[in-house]
Design an enzyme around this catalytic site. Sequence first.
Site, PDB file in Angstrom:
ATOM      1  N   ASP A  17      45.119  36.631 -23.154  1.00  0.00           N
ATOM      2  CA  ASP A  17      44.106  34.824 -22.275  1.00  0.00           C
ATOM      3  C   ASP A  17      44.848  33.503 -21.733  1.00  0.00           C
ATOM      4  O   ASP A  17      45.183  33.296 -22.835  1.00  0.00           O
ATOM      5  CB  ASP A  17      42.770  35.557 -22.891  1.00  0.00           C
ATOM      6  CG  ASP A  17      41.860  34.042 -22.357  1.00  0.00           C
ATOM      7  OD1 ASP A  17      42.297  33.712 -21.187  1.00  0.00           O
ATOM      8  OD2 ASP A  17      40.724  34.390 -22.877  1.00  0.00           O
ATOM      9  N   ILE A  18      45.094  33.538 -20.418  1.00  0.00           N
ATOM     10  CA  ILE A  18      45.468  32.297 -20.230  1.00  0.00           C
ATOM     11  C   ILE A  18      44.896  31.168 -20.975  1.00  0.00           C
ATOM     12  O   ILE A  18      45.472  30.348 -21.502  1.00  0.00           O
ATOM     13  CB  ILE A  18      45.893  32.504 -18.639  1.00  0.00           C
ATOM     14  CG1 ILE A  18      47.134  31.368 -18.579  1.00  0.00           C
ATOM     15  CG2 ILE A  18      45.001  31.664 -17.502  1.00  0.00           C
ATOM     16  CD1 ILE A  18      47.970  30.904 -17.060  1.00  0.00           C
ATOM     17  N   ASN A  31      40.178  28.601  -6.024  1.00  0.00           N
ATOM     18  CA  ASN A  31      39.751  29.082  -4.149  1.00  0.00           C
ATOM     19  C   ASN A  31      39.929  27.586  -3.663  1.00  0.00           C
ATOM     20  O   ASN A  31      40.334  26.535  -3.960  1.00  0.00           O
ATOM     21  CB  ASN A  31      38.829  29.922  -3.959  1.00  0.00           C
ATOM     22  CG  ASN A  31      37.378  29.058  -4.974  1.00  0.00           C
ATOM     23  OD1 ASN A  31      36.625  27.521  -4.278  1.00  0.00           O
ATOM     24  ND2 ASN A  31      36.640  29.652  -5.566  1.00  0.00           N
ATOM     25  N   GLY A  39      37.229  34.995 -12.106  1.00  0.00           N
ATOM     26  CA  GLY A  39      38.638  36.085 -13.032  1.00  0.00           C
ATOM     27  C   GLY A  39      38.955  34.842 -13.057  1.00  0.00           C
ATOM     28  O   GLY A  39      38.024  34.408 -14.067  1.00  0.00           O
ATOM     29  N   ASP A  41      39.880  32.042 -12.775  1.00  0.00           N
ATOM     30  CA  ASP A  41      39.443  30.516 -12.454  1.00  0.00           C
ATOM     31  C   ASP A  41      38.042  30.428 -13.345  1.00  0.00           C
ATOM     32  O   ASP A  41      38.096  29.318 -13.832  1.00  0.00           O
ATOM     33  CB  ASP A  41      38.456  30.814 -10.900  1.00  0.00           C
ATOM     34  CG  ASP A  41      38.769  29.517 -10.767  1.00  0.00           C
ATOM     35  OD1 ASP A  41      38.740  28.292 -11.324  1.00  0.00           O
ATOM     36  OD2 ASP A  41      38.195  29.244  -9.078  1.00  0.00           O
ATOM     37  N   SER A 124      46.846  35.661  -6.881  1.00  0.00           N
ATOM     38  CA  SER A 124      46.172  36.048  -5.757  1.00  0.00           C
ATOM     39  C   SER A 124      46.443  37.926  -6.073  1.00  0.00           C
ATOM     40  O   SER A 124      45.798  38.684  -5.341  1.00  0.00           O
ATOM     41  CB  SER A 124      47.559  36.100  -4.418  1.00  0.00           C
ATOM     42  OG  SER A 124      46.726  34.840  -4.345  1.00  0.00           O
ATOM     43  N   THR A 125      46.194  38.059  -7.545  1.00  0.00           N
ATOM     44  CA  THR A 125      46.685  40.090  -7.375  1.00  0.00           C
ATOM     45  C   THR A 125      45.120  40.025  -8.303  1.00  0.00           C
ATOM     46  O   THR A 125      45.491  41.499  -8.682  1.00  0.00           O
ATOM     47  CB  THR A 125      47.595  40.175  -8.440  1.00  0.00           C
ATOM     48  OG1 THR A 125      47.521  39.241 -10.188  1.00  0.00           O
ATOM     49  CG2 THR A 125      49.088  39.796  -8.337  1.00  0.00           C
ATOM     50  N   GLY A 126      44.000  39.772  -8.342  1.00  0.00           N
ATOM     51  CA  GLY A 126      42.654  39.864  -8.378  1.00  0.00           C
ATOM     52  C   GLY A 126      42.388  39.888  -7.221  1.00  0.00           C
ATOM     53  O   GLY A 126      42.466  40.790  -6.206  1.00  0.00           O
ATOM     54  N   TYR A 128      41.596  38.496  -5.348  1.00  0.00           N
ATOM     55  CA  TYR A 128      42.804  38.087  -3.706  1.00  0.00           C
ATOM     56  C   TYR A 128      43.558  39.096  -2.826  1.00  0.00           C
ATOM     57  O   TYR A 128      43.731  39.287  -1.714  1.00  0.00           O
ATOM     58  CB  TYR A 128      43.989  36.633  -3.439  1.00  0.00           C
ATOM     59  CG  TYR A 128      42.605  35.589  -3.600  1.00  0.00           C
ATOM     60  CD1 TYR A 128      40.883  35.486  -2.690  1.00  0.00           C
ATOM     61  CD2 TYR A 128      42.821  34.069  -3.530  1.00  0.00           C
ATOM     62  CE1 TYR A 128      40.474  34.711  -3.053  1.00  0.00           C
ATOM     63  CE2 TYR A 128      42.667  33.059  -2.602  1.00  0.00           C
ATOM     64  CZ  TYR A 128      41.461  33.341  -2.828  1.00  0.00           C
ATOM     65  OH  TYR A 128      40.573  32.247  -2.819  1.00  0.00           O
TER      66      TYR A 128
END
Length: 177
Positions: A17-18, A31, A39, A41, A124-126, A128
């Site tokens: 988890d970042i 966004n 996600g 964000d 973008s890999t989720g 998006y």
Amino acid sequence: MKINRQYIKHLYVKQGDITKEETDAIVNAANPSLMGGGGVDGAIHGAAGPGLLEECRKLGGCGHGEARITGGHGLKAKYVIHTPGPIYRYGNSGEKEILKNSYMNSLLLAKKNNIKSISFPGISTGIYGYPKKEACEVAVTTALEFMEKNDYPLDVYFVMFDKENYQIYLAFIESIK
Ligand code: AR6
């Protein structure tokens, strides 16, 4: 694809988890409103607390591929760099260029703020929808290109939430060594 092997030692891959990272900065796959979302964000805003949203509100948004910096608020990281990646359609609408810009502009902001370590999610890999392997190649090659062009070898952590992305990063970095 030209690979700058000299800087590969500055790249790290982690699964987790970042929001828990202790690097100087963590990057948010935001966004354009910068007003939070789902996600990563949502996780970052949740962990940072309401002060982050308050600071983001003052920024007035951010285009796809651009980046903005704020404080880390309740996070361990001192800074959050927010970048909306591309929304992936069919791959022929400039998505690759926009994704590259997201990484490059985030790293340029890191340099400007004297940041020595930074954690990226798979932008973008989720939601998006960018294909994971292609996104990984853009992320890794752009980080190496940034370090070479700017002579600024900071530590770059790719912090992957899902195992698939984690394994893709490990395999790609191994393949270019
Ligand atoms: N730590 C690290 N990575 C994470 C975490 C986490 N806590 N949570 C999710 N991921 P996404 P996008 C991964 O959808 O595709 C938001 O609503 C996730 O597995 O967060 O750029 C924004 O407001 C995936 O690999 O971001 C935008 O509207 C990666 O983070 C939109 O989603 C990115 O997935 C942006 O979509």
